[in-house]
Design an enzyme around this catalytic site. Sequence first.
Site, PDB file in Angstrom:
ATOM      1  N   VAL A  11     -38.300  46.372  80.874  1.00 13.36           N
ATOM      2  CA  VAL A  11     -39.144  46.724  82.002  1.00 13.36           C
ATOM      3  C   VAL A  11     -38.547  46.240  83.322  1.00 13.36           C
ATOM      4  O   VAL A  11     -38.847  46.787  84.395  1.00 13.36           O
ATOM      5  CB  VAL A  11     -40.561  46.114  81.786  1.00 13.36           C
ATOM      6  N   LYS A  12     -37.681  45.242  83.254  1.00 12.22           N
ATOM      7  CA  LYS A  12     -37.145  44.635  84.474  1.00 12.22           C
ATOM      8  C   LYS A  12     -36.128  45.519  85.196  1.00 12.22           C
ATOM      9  O   LYS A  12     -35.760  45.224  86.345  1.00 12.22           O
ATOM     10  CB  LYS A  12     -36.508  43.283  84.147  1.00 12.22           C
ATOM     11  N   ASP A  13     -35.676  46.601  84.563  1.00 15.30           N
ATOM     12  CA  ASP A  13     -34.816  47.552  85.276  1.00 15.30           C
ATOM     13  C   ASP A  13     -35.534  48.093  86.499  1.00 15.30           C
ATOM     14  O   ASP A  13     -34.922  48.369  87.535  1.00 15.30           O
ATOM     15  CB  ASP A  13     -34.444  48.728  84.368  1.00 15.30           C
TER      16      ASP A  13
END
Length: 330
Positions: A42-44
């Site tokens: 999700v951190k992309d």
Amino acid sequence: MYYNSILETIGNTPLVKLNEVTKEFEGTILAKVEYFNPGQSVKDRIGLKMIEDAEEKGLIEPGGTIIEGTSGNTGMGLALAATIKGYDCIFTTTDKQSKAKIDLLRALGAEVKICPTDVEPDDPRSYYSVAKRLSEEIPNSYYPNQYDNPSNTQAHYETTGPEIWEQTEGKVTHYVAGMGTGGTVSGTSKYLKEQNAEIKTVGVDSEGSVYKHYFETGEFDKDEIHPYLTEGIGEDIIPENMDFDLLDEVIQVNDKNAFQMTRKLAKKEGLFVGGSCGAAVYGALEYARNNNFGKDDTMVIILPDSGTRYVSKIYNDEWMDEHGFLDSDE
């Protein structure tokens, strides 16, 4: 059709119905599977957003260096964006993070500095402090500081929230996410509650973190802090991105329950995910049991990353057994 770079493939991750681990419930329980992002987490979303916003504000010039403290996944998101945009990266992380995460960051050309976990956040050896110091020492560098950077929350307000609303056709009634920097749970909740104020947001915390106690009492209690092994959720600080007003309940999950559910998701649902994903699902089901989750309800749970980061830990029987996380029948 083709994409101009790997960065254009970030977001629009699928919703997948959970079937086996949710058999006791009549309502619909869906997982937002974030390992479909190119950096497998999700951190992309926030890695790209924080860099693009910094460029827009002139906070980093071409050829500069991005410096961040990360548990690994934000580093991956930043490193992907930096690779395409031509920046160098230096990341600080803690010695509790999996070797796989560190190797992956180095594979993308980043320099990684390992810092001790068991020190105060303001200790000069902490990964927060080391990242901040390096950003002050190295010219033309940018310290995104995902904990306090509003671009973190905004990324989820602009992408994750709208995706969930559209994918459920506005039928979502419950939103569940792990509580790390606060960006995912807060940004998504803000968007969803603006569409329907009745939507319940459940934050999932780790035992050993300050969040649950702070949510319930408004007091920061250092006595709540103790070591735990679940990566990416829980904190020993209160980041600016954590907006407790957007939460309806906080559920705390211990390492054993988180990791056993993580393995169950792989074996029962075919979802090869990380430890904070197991924590999120375990916490979500605990909430559902205690809050009359019914046949007309639709719950969406964020599964933040891939199990590839944890092969040597959660998916390793010896490691699990050494830490007392395996039951006798396993």
